[in-house]
Scaffold this active site. Sequence first.
Site, PDB file in Angstrom:
ATOM      1  N   LYS A  80       0.855  -1.197   0.000  1.00  5.74           N
ATOM      2  CA  LYS A  80       0.000   0.000   0.000  1.00  5.74           C
ATOM      3  C   LYS A  80       0.881   1.234   0.000  1.00  5.74           C
ATOM      4  O   LYS A  80       1.982   1.236   0.559  1.00  5.74           O
ATOM      5  CB  LYS A  80      -0.883   0.027   1.259  1.00  5.74           C
ATOM      6  CG  LYS A  80      -2.204   0.735   1.050  1.00  5.74           C
ATOM      7  CD  LYS A  80      -3.183  -0.137   0.303  1.00  5.74           C
ATOM      8  CE  LYS A  80      -4.514   0.494   0.066  1.00  5.74           C
ATOM      9  NZ  LYS A  80      -5.449  -0.429  -0.588  1.00  5.74           N
ATOM     10  N   THR A 153     -15.063  -4.889  -8.387  1.00  2.03           N
ATOM     11  CA  THR A 153     -15.212  -4.880  -6.921  1.00  2.03           C
ATOM     12  C   THR A 153     -16.695  -4.947  -6.559  1.00  2.03           C
ATOM     13  O   THR A 153     -17.104  -5.729  -5.696  1.00  2.03           O
ATOM     14  CB  THR A 153     -14.599  -3.600  -6.311  1.00  2.03           C
ATOM     15  OG1 THR A 153     -13.237  -3.508  -6.706  1.00  2.03           O
ATOM     16  CG2 THR A 153     -14.687  -3.617  -4.801  1.00  2.03           C
ATOM     17  N   LEU A 184     -21.859   6.200  -1.427  1.00  5.08           N
ATOM     18  CA  LEU A 184     -22.273   5.989  -2.822  1.00  5.08           C
ATOM     19  C   LEU A 184     -21.181   6.459  -3.770  1.00  5.08           C
ATOM     20  O   LEU A 184     -21.399   7.271  -4.659  1.00  5.08           O
ATOM     21  CB  LEU A 184     -23.588   6.735  -3.105  1.00  5.08           C
ATOM     22  CG  LEU A 184     -24.813   6.191  -2.375  1.00  5.08           C
ATOM     23  CD1 LEU A 184     -26.024   7.066  -2.662  1.00  5.08           C
ATOM     24  CD2 LEU A 184     -25.099   4.744  -2.751  1.00  5.08           C
ATOM     25  N   GLY A 185     -19.981   5.943  -3.560  1.00  2.00           N
ATOM     26  CA  GLY A 185     -18.879   6.266  -4.455  1.00  2.00           C
ATOM     27  C   GLY A 185     -18.871   5.308  -5.633  1.00  2.00           C
ATOM     28  O   GLY A 185     -19.905   4.792  -6.048  1.00  2.00           O
ATOM     29  N   LYS A 211     -24.754  13.141  -3.660  1.00  2.00           N
ATOM     30  CA  LYS A 211     -25.058  11.735  -3.973  1.00  2.00           C
ATOM     31  C   LYS A 211     -26.539  11.407  -3.768  1.00  2.00           C
ATOM     32  O   LYS A 211     -26.996  10.319  -4.110  1.00  2.00           O
ATOM     33  CB  LYS A 211     -24.181  10.801  -3.134  1.00  2.00           C
ATOM     34  CG  LYS A 211     -22.699  10.967  -3.355  1.00  2.00           C
ATOM     35  CD  LYS A 211     -22.315  10.453  -4.741  1.00  2.00           C
ATOM     36  CE  LYS A 211     -20.911  10.836  -5.153  1.00  2.00           C
ATOM     37  NZ  LYS A 211     -19.863  10.077  -4.551  1.00  2.00           N
ATOM     38  N   ALA A 262     -15.641  -1.551   1.818  1.00  3.85           N
ATOM     39  CA  ALA A 262     -14.626  -0.768   2.530  1.00  3.85           C
ATOM     40  C   ALA A 262     -13.591  -1.685   3.165  1.00  3.85           C
ATOM     41  O   ALA A 262     -13.926  -2.761   3.671  1.00  3.85           O
ATOM     42  CB  ALA A 262     -15.284   0.108   3.595  1.00  3.85           C
ATOM     43  N   ASN A 263     -12.340  -1.256   3.122  1.00  2.85           N
ATOM     44  CA  ASN A 263     -11.283  -2.005   3.799  1.00  2.85           C
ATOM     45  C   ASN A 263     -11.345  -1.712   5.291  1.00  2.85           C
ATOM     46  O   ASN A 263     -11.676  -0.615   5.706  1.00  2.85           O
ATOM     47  CB  ASN A 263      -9.911  -1.570   3.264  1.00  2.85           C
ATOM     48  CG  ASN A 263      -9.680  -2.060   1.849  1.00  2.85           C
ATOM     49  OD1 ASN A 263      -9.845  -3.241   1.566  1.00  2.85           O
ATOM     50  ND2 ASN A 263      -9.317  -1.155   0.957  1.00  2.85           N
TER      51      ASN A 263
HETATM   52  P1  NAD Z   1     -14.974   6.438  -3.448  1.00  2.00           P
HETATM   53  O1  NAD Z   1     -13.998   7.430  -2.906  1.00  2.00           O
HETATM   54  O2  NAD Z   1     -15.356   6.497  -4.880  1.00  2.00           O
HETATM   55  O3  NAD Z   1     -16.355   6.494  -2.615  1.00  2.00           O
HETATM   56  C1  NAD Z   1     -16.423   6.595  -1.243  1.00  2.00           C
HETATM   57  C2  NAD Z   1     -17.751   7.286  -0.928  1.00  2.00           C
HETATM   58  O4  NAD Z   1     -17.939   7.253   0.503  1.00  2.00           O
HETATM   59  C3  NAD Z   1     -17.777   8.745  -1.365  1.00  2.00           C
HETATM   60  O5  NAD Z   1     -18.982   9.019  -2.041  1.00  2.00           O
HETATM   61  C4  NAD Z   1     -17.692   9.502  -0.025  1.00  2.00           C
HETATM   62  O6  NAD Z   1     -18.359  10.743  -0.080  1.00  2.00           O
HETATM   63  C5  NAD Z   1     -18.365   8.547   0.913  1.00  2.00           C
HETATM   64  N1  NAD Z   1     -18.001   8.697   2.308  1.00  2.00           N
HETATM   65  C6  NAD Z   1     -16.777   8.970   2.829  1.00  2.00           C
HETATM   66  N2  NAD Z   1     -16.842   9.003   4.169  1.00  2.00           N
HETATM   67  C7  NAD Z   1     -18.127   8.751   4.513  1.00  2.00           C
HETATM   68  C8  NAD Z   1     -18.816   8.647   5.725  1.00  2.00           C
HETATM   69  N3  NAD Z   1     -18.193   8.818   6.903  1.00  2.00           N
HETATM   70  N4  NAD Z   1     -20.147   8.372   5.710  1.00  2.00           N
HETATM   71  C9  NAD Z   1     -20.786   8.202   4.527  1.00  2.00           C
HETATM   72  N5  NAD Z   1     -20.179   8.283   3.324  1.00  2.00           N
HETATM   73  C10 NAD Z   1     -18.875   8.562   3.325  1.00  2.00           C
HETATM   74  O7  NAD Z   1     -14.368   5.014  -3.055  1.00  2.00           O
HETATM   75  P2  NAD Z   1     -14.676   3.628  -3.742  1.00  2.00           P
HETATM   76  O8  NAD Z   1     -13.671   3.349  -4.783  1.00  2.00           O
HETATM   77  O9  NAD Z   1     -16.136   3.514  -4.041  1.00  2.00           O
HETATM   78  O10 NAD Z   1     -14.310   2.653  -2.533  1.00  2.00           O
HETATM   79  C11 NAD Z   1     -15.159   2.558  -1.409  1.00  2.00           C
HETATM   80  C12 NAD Z   1     -14.445   1.724  -0.350  1.00  2.00           C
HETATM   81  O11 NAD Z   1     -14.147   0.428  -0.890  1.00  2.00           O
HETATM   82  C13 NAD Z   1     -13.097   2.299   0.104  1.00  2.00           C
HETATM   83  O12 NAD Z   1     -12.905   1.999   1.468  1.00  2.00           O
HETATM   84  C14 NAD Z   1     -12.080   1.542  -0.737  1.00  2.00           C
HETATM   85  O13 NAD Z   1     -10.814   1.453  -0.098  1.00  2.00           O
HETATM   86  C15 NAD Z   1     -12.743   0.185  -0.793  1.00  2.00           C
HETATM   87  N6  NAD Z   1     -12.335  -0.590  -1.967  1.00  2.00           N
HETATM   88  C16 NAD Z   1     -12.520  -0.080  -3.224  1.00  2.00           C
HETATM   89  C17 NAD Z   1     -12.132  -0.821  -4.314  1.00  2.00           C
HETATM   90  C18 NAD Z   1     -12.341  -0.308  -5.716  1.00  2.00           C
HETATM   91  O14 NAD Z   1     -12.154  -1.081  -6.670  1.00  2.00           O
HETATM   92  N7  NAD Z   1     -12.739   0.943  -5.893  1.00  2.00           N
HETATM   93  C19 NAD Z   1     -11.546  -2.070  -4.144  1.00  2.00           C
HETATM   94  C20 NAD Z   1     -11.381  -2.578  -2.859  1.00  2.00           C
HETATM   95  C21 NAD Z   1     -11.775  -1.808  -1.766  1.00  2.00           C
END
Ligand code: NAD
Length: 355
Positions: A80, A153, A184-185, A211, A262-263
Site C-alpha cells: 500500500k 469490486t 455511494l462512491g 449523492k 470498505a477495507n
Molecule cells: P470512493 O472514494 O469512490 O467512494 C467513497 C464514498 O464514501 C464517497 O462518495 C464519499 O463521499 C463517501 N463517504 C466517505 N466518508 C463517509 C462517511 N463517513 N459516511 C458516509 N459516506 C462517506 O471510493 P470507492 O472506490 O467507491 O471505494 C469505497 C471503499 O471500498 C473504500 O474503502 C475503498 O478502499 C474500498 N475498496 C474499493 C475498491 C475499488 O475497486 N474501488 C476495491 C477494494 C476496496
Amino acid sequence: MTSLLSDGSWDHEEVHVRTTRTGLPVVFAIHSRGGSGVALGGCRLLTSSNADDALKDAIRLSRGMTFKAAAAGLQHGGGKCVIAAPTPSLTGAVRRDTLLEVGDMVEEFDGRFATGADAGTDTDDARVLRERSRHIVGIPDLEKGWGDPSALTATGVIVAIRAACERVFDSDGLAGRRIAVLGLGKVGADVARTAAEEGAQLYVSDVDLQKKAIADEIGATWLGPEDLLGAETDVLSPCALGGVVNRYNVAGLRCRVIAGSANNQLADPTIAALLRRRGILYVPDFIANAGGMISVAGELDGYDEAEAMTRTLAIRETLQDVFGASHALAVTTVEAAERLARTRVGARLGIGSEQ
Ligand code: NAD
C-alpha cells in the site's frame, strides 16, 4: 529513502516513510511480495497532516492486501502507498507535482510494488503516476485490463451479499431484501444500483449530499450516516471508509449481515467477536472486495477477462467455506477467513503467526 525494515512488531518485508518536496508524508508498506515477487495495492490519499496516521493505515491495509490476494488465489503479495495531505483534496498543480513525485518513488521499487487508484485518488491520478512509473495498474485506456477496478469490486460485493443471504435467510435472491449502502462512491453506487435493479429495498447514505441524486434515481431512502447504521435492515453494506463498525455502535446495529467494499470495516479485531455474539454475519472485507485486486492483478499476469470474472464469482464458494469453518470451529468469520488465506499460500508469504 528511510527504510524501517521489519522490527519484530511488524511482519512486513519493507516499510518506507518519504516526504515530498512540499512536505507531505508518503508511506510505502510492502507486507509481502508473495509468490510472484510483486506486492500489489492502491495509492490512497488520506486527509491528515500526521505521518503516524499514514503509517498505521499503510501497515494495516498492506497486510489486508496479502490476505486478499491469498484468499482470491492470486500469487501476488500485498502492499500500500498512503499520501497524507492536510486538506480534503489536493488540487491543481500541487496535486499533479505530488503525484509525479510519488510516481518516481514507485519506480524506485523496480517492480517490487505495483499500485493504482484507491480511496481519495482516481484513474486520472493513476495516469499521472504512470507518467513516471511503469508499475501502475487500473488505467482504462491501457490495452490490457479493465481499467478502473471498481466495477469488478462491486460485482464481488454483490456475490458476497448473495452468499451471506443464502447462509442467513436460505435464499440468495435480493428481491425484497432491505439493503443499506453506506457510501455511494464508485463501488457503493454500483452495488446500490444492482441491488435496486434486482428488487431490493434500498437505504443509502453519503457525506456528500450531491449523492442524493443517486438515491432519487434508484428509488432509495436517503438517511444520515448514523441513522443508516442503526436502521433495521437485512444487509448493511459499508462502502465508504474503514472503521465504520466500532464498540460504540455495534450494540445498536439492527442488520443480520454486513457485507461491503470498505477495507477494515471493523474498528478493531475484537468487534468480529461482538458481531458473532449478536448473530450478525460479518463477511470479511478482504474477501468481499477482492474483485478490484483480481481485476488489476490481471494486468500483471496477462489479462484474461473471463478468468477475472470466474475468480470474482468464486468469492461465493470461498465464503461458503469461511461460513462453514466459522460455524464448525466456533470462531469468527474473520478468523476463519484468515486461516483459509494462510492455508492457500502457506508459509511462503511470511504471514506472521500473531494474525
Ligand atoms: P470512493 O472514494 O469512490 O467512494 C467513497 C464514498 O464514501 C464517497 O462518495 C464519499 O463521499 C463517501 N463517504 C466517505 N466518508 C463517509 C462517511 N463517513 N459516511 C458516509 N459516506 C462517506 O471510493 P470507492 O472506490 O467507491 O471505494 C469505497 C471503499 O471500498 C473504500 O474503502 C475503498 O478502499 C474500498 N475498496 C474499493 C475498491 C475499488 O475497486 N474501488 C476495491 C477494494 C476496496
